[in-house]
Scaffold this active site. Structure first.
Site, PDB file in Angstrom:
ATOM      1  CB  CYS A   1      -5.177  -1.802  -1.727  1.00  0.00           C
ATOM      2  SG  CYS A   1      -4.023  -0.600  -1.060  1.00  0.00           S
TER       3      CYS A   1
ATOM      4  CG  HIS B   1      -4.376  -1.709  -5.254  1.00  0.00           C
ATOM      5  ND1 HIS B   1      -5.005  -0.586  -5.150  1.00  0.00           N
ATOM      6  CD2 HIS B   1      -3.224  -1.880  -4.710  1.00  0.00           C
ATOM      7  CE1 HIS B   1      -3.950   0.216  -4.421  1.00  0.00           C
ATOM      8  NE2 HIS B   1      -2.910  -0.581  -4.147  1.00  0.00           N
TER       9      HIS B   1
ATOM     10  CG  ASN C   1      -1.791   3.076  -3.568  1.00  0.00           C
ATOM     11  OD1 ASN C   1      -2.958   2.896  -3.434  1.00  0.00           O
ATOM     12  ND2 ASN C   1      -0.700   2.237  -3.220  1.00  0.00           N
TER      13      ASN C   1
END
Length: 331
Positions: free
Chosen positions: A118, A256, A286
């Protein structure tokens, strides 16, 4: 390690792409023991996009670049380098970047994938910035793309509610106006905690159709949450302090998008206003290396992010790795 930069490398275009298929919380209620209320309360996610069976990370990345070209009129046939950040490549070999090069008809360029989970997109920006400052390269494509749905266990209600698919691309060029500079960067890795987020059982495949269906994302959400609140908040504070900026001077914070609770907690711990934070979590979930460009581009398109704005992009996740980029927006 934080570095204060004297730079003339800047972002000159941005584009994104997400698949058409939507996986809503209501859909997940029919798949596992969960509820819309439970998901929204803990993550802020209402839906996520899912790639088609015959759609892979390289396909999403190419579409993101095409979107950038349509909006900004930029040419990519002459780019010197392509960097793709992804944890879900079509194959181990060839790289997604090589497939993007072929798909876009770019004849002469370097092409590499990087894997920083990420934190991949911000890490790729840092690498591109260094290549541009070397003077050897002038024009670089940086892409964050994921097809996380292909490695998600839809029987595990703790992880299947989180992940979605998407891609975001930026063009970085040297020799542009100073107001578009990359101002500072930072990166930290704590490999001893890497077992808290990992992808299991990855096997090489020859064709995209042979992608390893046994590989899955495994995550200890509690430990990752604790690490983000303590170590990531420290990293953000350190980057701002060492580069000489106060949280109030940041126009937009683009972290993120792991989940909304983490974003809110990071804002609280760093002194950044929640109103300054850009998020793509509600619509896209996500999306790992794609989450930052998706959130950023949405705000570019609706007019919130404007030339001259000071942006803090901050990625964090598997590794455990975090990396930040402080920049002045110029497009």
């Amino acid at each position: 390690m934080e570095k204060h930069l004297q730079s003339n490398a800047a972002i000159t275009a941005i584009g994104t792409y997400t698949p058409d298929k939507i996986l809503s919380n209501a859909d997940l209620e029919r798949m596992v023991d969960t509820s819309d209320e439970w998901i929204v309360q803990r993550t802020g996610i209402q839906e996520r996009r899912i790639a088609a069976d015959d759609q892979y990370t390289s396909d999403l990345c190419i579409r993101a670049v095409r979107n950038m070209q349509e909006r900004y009129g930029v040419q990519v046939e002459d780019v010197d380098y392509i960097i793709v950040a992804t944890s879900t490549p079509d194959n181990v070999i060839p790289s997604v970047a090589a497939q993007v090069q072929a798909g876009l008809g770019i004849k002469h360029s370097g092409a590499i994938d990087i894997q920083a989970a990420c934190a991949g997109f911000t890490s790729a920006i840092q690498l591109a910035n260094g290549l541009l400052l070397s003077g050897v390269y002038r024009k670089i494509l940086v892409i964050g793309g994921e097809t996380l749905s292909k490695v998600t266990n839809y029987e595990d209600r703790t992880t299947c509610i989180l992940f979605g698919d998407g891609a975001g691309a930026i063009l970085m060029e040297a020799g542009t106006a100073a107001e578009g500079d990359i101002l500072a960067i930072s990166s930290h890795t704590e490999g001893a905690g890497g077992h808290h987020v990992y992808r299991s059982g990855l096997s090489p495949s020859i064709n995209a159709a042979d992608i390893d269906t046994t590989s899955r994302i495994v995550q200890n959400g509690r430990e990752v949450y604790k690490w983000a609140l303590s170590h990531v908040s420290e990293g953000i504070t350190e980057l701002l302090r060492d580069s000489g900026y106060e949280p109030s001077q940041i126009n937009w914070f683009v972290p993120h998008n792991a989940n909304q609770r983490i974003i809110d907690a990071l804002c609280d711990r760093t002194g950044i206003s929640e109103q300054q934070a850009l998020s793509s979590i509600e619509r896209y979930g996500n999306t790992s290396a794609a989450s930052i460009p998706l959130a950023l581009d949405a705000a570019v398109q609706d007019g919130r992010v404007l030339p001259g704005h000071l942006l803090l992009l901050y990625g964090f996740g598997g590794g455990l790795t975090q990396s930040g980029v402080l920049l002045r927006w110029s497009i």
